[in-house]
Design an enzyme around this catalytic site. Structure first.
Site, short mmCIF file in Angstrom:
data_model
loop_
_atom_site.label_atom_id
_atom_site.label_comp_id
_atom_site.label_asym_id
_atom_site.label_seq_id
_atom_site.Cartn_x
_atom_site.Cartn_y
_atom_site.Cartn_z
N ASP A 288 0.87 -1.17 0.00
CA ASP A 288 0.00 0.00 0.00
C ASP A 288 0.91 1.23 0.00
O ASP A 288 2.14 1.12 0.11
CB ASP A 288 -0.95 -0.03 1.21
CG ASP A 288 -2.19 0.80 0.95
OD1 ASP A 288 -3.23 0.54 1.57
OD2 ASP A 288 -2.11 1.72 0.10
C1 GLC Z 1 -4.17 4.36 -0.35
C2 GLC Z 1 -5.10 3.21 -0.04
C3 GLC Z 1 -5.13 2.15 -1.10
C4 GLC Z 1 -4.94 2.82 -2.46
C5 GLC Z 1 -3.52 3.33 -2.50
C6 GLC Z 1 -3.22 4.09 -3.81
O1 GLC Z 1 -3.50 4.77 0.81
O2 GLC Z 1 -4.95 2.56 1.22
O3 GLC Z 1 -6.38 1.45 -0.99
O4 GLC Z 1 -5.16 1.89 -3.50
O5 GLC Z 1 -3.21 4.17 -1.39
O6 GLC Z 1 -3.93 5.26 -3.87
#
Ligand code: GLC
Length: 754
Positions: A288
């Site tokens: 993430d």
């Molecule tokens: C965010 C979210 C994730 C998302 C990623 C890219 O923090 O937790 O679900 O896909 O970053 O934006």
């Protein structure tokens, strides 16, 4: 099937299997040969993903992150970029990498296409309320079509985190509290996104996220500690992820939270033992955003170098915005702290997805500017999101008033309709908080939709909901004090035959980082509702919210209540169609609505406890100040018509396939859709089982007076469960069965599984 057709069928099946195998062999040969050519730095580059919030059709930035990123792009040290908008920008970056890096390995472009790209469907929790798997799959295909036309190859969706806590802002992004429903919906979304051919112009790679347990954040506070037992992990949290892996989801995103004391990105048990070894996941794992680097804050890694070592060895294949791999991984391999085999496995997983997307055949296949113009927001897309929006609306109350009438559906000849509430005139909030690819205020408001039905609509805001500047990244500031608009609204309400009040949450009050400690109507809206009620009781409350709300006063006083979530681009049209009866509401709650935030976490499939029933002492499981019962239960939703369940029949003669049949009749005067739900209870088991569990559902239409027999089949898959050691077992014994239109009512029976 005749003998000839049987032979033909098997010949075809054999041919197709052989063709698939030949494709697989060709892909593996291509990837192996490419891997041989790659330097260690180029391999590490494929494991590195950058954010693309910078304008690449302008001059190359002179300094800062962007300059370093451009340099690494040109050196082939980047495998993927996220958040790049539009084919022009995508093409620019792709050309930079393909033409200037040594091996020209194309980038894969990721984006949070959560419930649409430009044309938005309802927030996922709203869509889940439709219980309509075909509509949900179609909605995801609309999203994929627009995203692919805008240069995107890969979405970070569906989120399949089960959650029982409405305080958590990201409940809007999932499918609610139930594992069975969440798995079915997650699979429908993956099929919609990925289709059968990833190289097609209307499909994109999907992501099962966030692995695992993120929805169980303590106190509903985002990014907070997760501490669950293994029986819950295996029986509640894992199954949706396992179902998506079994349906060929191409990527999995790990999670910010710790599980058993280990952060998701550095969790070998999750990423290698379970996902890759036990479930044979053959796609790749993406971290993430910065979740690798956050292992330092967790106290799990001492520095970024250790982040790279722990993440790679635990099975996190691509690093989103921690810069850990691009900075340290090559040296770690040279020092023997991470094996080349670990890197090769990660790189091959990534290259396979790029290959299946067709990016090696044509790196610019998703960069067609004309297609981008043709596919965005066309009539088909709008029709699909309107359809699923209507099906997502849940009718919570529609009481019979004195004189035998109900407020809903409204009649077009309604003399005087007054609309009150800031959200009624808001084209932005209904888009929800995950709409980076769309345009602010591009939605249809409730007022816009109502005007198509009646010219006799007058409107008063009553009060602002938001007083701070709405910026998609920051929290919105809620009006807690200004009631200066009440007087005008109340005056107008006095003149009305029906008052439609549109109240609830702003679209940016739920979503990532947006947890709430209360679940009531935000700001001064409850006071506004009560002030209007004092002068006119004929109120239709239209709720717009991204999570279950605790609205006991409204439930007690307001005769008609419609749950409309945040319905996306066609919000106002969908709501107007339901209010005026052009569509008979058919939604069912995918998540329990509490009476009070103090009851949370509250969910239907809870365990019995040893003291489930009232006794004449206080020594049983209850609160002294509120009932244990929810305000509205999971699976609940009314219709303008009514349905009767009768004639339950259970055939348990074949323990491998137990048949449960019931007859459903439309006993009202409107045609309508019903969701028949099948629940079981395993009464005695070696691991305590919930008091009820959804194990089947069917949505269908019935005309007035029409009946339909619905048949469910229960196999080991539905009757079994995981032990705390993660072993799936089935046990003989007595099972309770209930079939109905909600988790709290239906026809019941019992069978014995031998
Ligand atoms: C965010 C979210 C994730 C998302 C990623 C890219 O923090 O937790 O679900 O896909 O970053 O934006």
């Amino acid at each position: 099937m005749t003998r000839v057709s049987l032979v033909f069928f098997f010949a075809m099946a054999t041919f197709m299997a052989a063709a698939q195998n030949a494709k697989q062999v060709k892909m593996e040969a291509f990837i192996d040969s490419l891997l041989q050519k790659m330097t260690l730095e180029e391999k590490v580059g494929q494991m590195n993903q950058y954010n693309g919030f910078w304008d690449v059709t302008g001059p190359v930035p002179a300094n800062g992150d962007a300059k370093m990123k451009y340099e690494n792009l040109r050196k082939g040290l980047v495998g993927s970029v996220l958040n790049v908008k539009g084919t022009a920008n995508v093409r620019k970056l792709q050309e930079m990498v393909v033409k200037e890096s040594r091996l020209g390995i194309p980038l894969i472009f990721g984006f949070d296409v959560i419930h649409g790209q430009k044309t938005l469907a309802p927030i996922p929790l709203g869509e889940a309320a439709s219980w309509d798997l075909q509509a949900i799959e179609r909605s995801s295909r609309v999203a994929a079509t627009e995203a692919a036309a805008m240069g995107i190859n890969w979405t970070f969706a569906p989120m399949v985190d089960i959650s029982r806590d409405a305080r958590w802002g990201r409940v809007m992004e999932g499918a609610g509290e139930d594992t069975y429903l969440g798995a079915k919906i997650g699979v429908a979304r993956v099929k919609g996104f990925q289709g059968n051919d990833l190289s097609a112009p209307n499909t994109i790679a999907a992501t099962a996220k966030h692995f695992a347990g993120y929805g169980f954040a303590e106190a509903g506070r985002d990014y907070n500690t997760v501490d669950v037992g293994t029986a819950t992990l295996y029986n509640v949290i894992f199954p949706p992820f396992k179902a998506l892996v079994e349906n060929d989801v191409k990527t999995v995103m790990n999670s910010f939270n710790i599980l058993n004391g280990v952060p998701g990105t550095g969790n070998k048990f999750l990423q290698r033992d379970i996902l890759k070894d036990k479930w044979h996941f053959n796609g790749f794992v993406i971290s993430d955003w910065g979740s690798g680097m956050e292992m330092i804050a967790h106290g799990f890694a001492k520095d970024l170098e250790q982040v790279a070592e722990l993440s790679a060895n635990a099975g996190s294949d691509m690093d989103m915005e921690s810069y850990a791999y691009v900075t340290h991984l090559a040296q770690l391999v040279q020092k023997g702290k991470v094996s080349m085999a670990v890197v090769d496995d990660a790189v091959k997983r990534i290259l396979r997805v790029k290959y299946e997307l067709g990016l090696f055949d044509d790196p610019y296949r998703y960069c067609d500017a004309q297609r981008e113009k043709d596919m965005i927001g066309n009539a088909d897309q709008m029709a699909a999101v309107l359809d699923v929006a209507k099906k997502s609306i849940v009718l919570l109350r529609n009481e019979t008033l004195a004189g035998g009438k109900k407020l809903l559906p409204l009649s077009k000849t309604q003399q005087k309709i007054v609309v009150i509430g800031a959200l009624a005139n808001d084209r932005n909030s209904p888009l929800g908080s995950w709409r980076i690819g769309s345009d602010d205020s591009s939605g249809v408001s409730v007022l816009d939709g109502l005007k198509k039905y009646s010219g006799a609509i007058t409107y008063a805001k009553g009060a602002d909901l938001v007083i701070g500047k709405t910026d998609f990244i920051n929290e919105v500031k809620i009006n807690e004090t200004d009631k200066s608009g009440f007087k005008q609204a109340v005056q107008l309400a006095k003149t009305a035959e029906v008052v439609i009040m549109v109240l609830g949450e702003h679209g940016f009050q739920s979503g990532e980082g947006r947890s709430r400690s209360k679940l009531d109507l935000p700001g001064v809206q409850q006071e506004l509702l009560e002030a209007v009620y004092k002068v006119n009781k004929n109120i239709v409350l239209v709720l717009m919210n991204g999570r279950p709300l605790a609205i006991p006063w409204a439930d007690e006083h307001i005769p008609a209540i419609l749950e409309t979530w945040q319905l996306g681009t066609q919000s106002g049209n969908a709501i107007a169609d339901v209010l005026f009866g052009a569509y008979n509401p058919s939604g069912k709650l995918p998540m329990t609505f509490p009476r009070s935030v103090g009851q949370v976490p509250i969910y239907y499939n809870h365990m019995s406890t040893g003291r489930p029933n009232p006794i004449d002492l206080v020594f049983w499981s209850h609160y002294g100040d509120v009932s244990n019962k929810p305000l509205y239960p999971f699976g609940y939703g009314l219709s303008y018509t009514s349905f009767r369940y009768s004639g339950l029949k259970i055939d348990d003669s074949n323990p491998a396939a137990i048949k449960v049949a019931v007859t459903v009749t439309n006993t009202g005067k409107y045609a309508g859709e019903e969701v028949a739900q099948l629940y079981i209870r395993d009464k005695v088991a070696s691991v305590v089982r919930p008091v009820k569990e959804l194990k089947g559902f069917s949505k269908f239409s019935l005309n007035p007076g029409e009946s339909k027999e619905v048949v469910f089949t229960l196999t080991d898959q539905e009757l079994g469960f995981y032990t705390a050691e993660g072993v799936f077992i089935t046990e003989p014994g007595e099972f309770g069965v209930m079939v109905g239109g909600s988790s709290d009512s239906g026809v019941t029976g019992v069978f014995v599984r031998k």
